[in-house]
Design an enzyme around this catalytic site. Sequence first.
Site, short mmCIF file in Angstrom:
data_model
loop_
_atom_site.label_atom_id
_atom_site.label_comp_id
_atom_site.label_asym_id
_atom_site.label_seq_id
_atom_site.Cartn_x
_atom_site.Cartn_y
_atom_site.Cartn_z
N HIS A 171 0.81 -1.22 0.00
CA HIS A 171 0.00 0.00 0.00
C HIS A 171 0.84 1.28 0.00
CE1 HIS A 171 -3.25 -2.66 0.45
NE2 HIS A 171 -3.32 -2.71 1.77
N LYS A 207 -0.94 -0.34 13.85
CA LYS A 207 -2.21 -0.79 14.43
C LYS A 207 -2.36 -0.20 15.84
CE LYS A 207 -2.65 -5.05 11.80
NZ LYS A 207 -3.79 -4.51 11.03
#
Length: 501
Positions: free
Chosen positions: A243, A343
């Site tokens: 990404h 995260k």
Amino acid sequence: MSTDTGVTSTGYEPIDFVLFGTLGDLARRKLLPSLYQLEKANLLNEGTKIIGVARNEMSLADYISEVKSNITKFLDEPLCKDTWKRFEVRLDCVQIDMKKAKDYSKLCEHVDVLRTMVCYFATPPSLYGDICQGMKAANVIDDSVRVVLEKPIGHDLASSKVINEQVAEYFTEKQIYRIDHYLGKETVLNLIALRFANSIFATNWDHNCIDHVQISVAESVGIEGRWGYFDDAGQMRDMVQNHLLQILTLVAMEPPTTLDADSIRDEKLKVLKALRPINSANVAEKTVRGQYVSGFVRGEEVPGYLEEPDANQKSTTETFVAIKAEIDNWRWAGVPFYLRTGKRLPNKTSEVVIYFKRQPHNLFSGSFNTLPQNKLVIRLQPDEGVEITVMNKVPGLTSTGSMDLQKSKLNLSFSEEFESKRIADAYEKLLLEVMIGNQALFVRRDEIEQAWHWVDSIRSAWDASNEPPASYQAGTWGPVSSIALLAREERSWYESRTKRK
């Protein structure tokens, strides 16, 4: 599988869309709802069929019921009865054990040899070779077949080459569509238009005008029951290798000669090749890796990474990565690209921030001792849009004749500007491009392998250092050392959701 059936008003011929792994999480959450939305938008050719392939045997009625249940569950709107009526008649299913080549002969009963076939491998990459062998054994492969490969394609350069070779034995590069769903996001696509259709940016997009670039992909969630998969991958393999590097290439690439697939992908590859290597000699000053411990996200207490279900208490897998990347070419000499992803961060947000250089002389010291930098913010999620920060005179009269300035935003929110139009999910765009046969938004093999080459060097340097990832509390923006990555050059991260501008 010739295309002599003709092209209809959709602009492409009818196809047989074969979905391997049709009962898996990706198919249920993203692919089938996206196909439904294409139906609703009248973008599926009226002759197109959707054939779900699963290991478990089920009747067509049960399969249709399962698809309807999943689409209803994962749509963000009520199911349209008329759309569903058109969509369900396209559905078909076949039971195949994907490791048994003889099972693939069943596929012949469900596809039309006179039509183009698109095969989506929504399965673990370990099955890609088996699927290709089975399709070959069933004699359903010809030059018109297109195959879509889901990431991750390998966990390093060597394994990536193995998987790519397995598929390349049966399909040419022109038939292979390696998907990265970020390339289907409207704002990512708009990068090309923004850069090359507007002279205000096209002529100011280099080291002469840009100070630095930040690319952040933040997730507020943790592992979500995928501890085994994630611990083997880590944030570097899961997010940076695909990404973030894909977004970087679109920000940094030279103008392509045309908008065809290879012109765009050639320029992206040049950027990846120009990335300055990060290795044992400079990894400590160029990278930060972290692992979250327990904390609070949006007021809710959450466990640390090593406290998640099924956790290995000795794991040193990173859940956060920050990198100072540099591109060794003329356009970007001296312009750092800061990459960040993690995260259990405070918010789910993805954005690209272009910081322009400061004015060389400050005429407005009465308002600002140092004039703030102009910023171009490209928001990928959750509120897709483009925002420009500029300096503006404060309206009103003053007895001193001074000219007071303030920061102002020129904001293009896609949801507000195009409120009458639904913003399509990235998978909808990419599925449509496969059906049309346009590879521009898909990743070529040499791009994948060059990205792995750069990432593998960083991972090897981490392994050689024996340094564990730095801890950061869940609900914060990562380890303190990630702040220092920019602070040592008098820069700071753009934190849009915490109002730190």
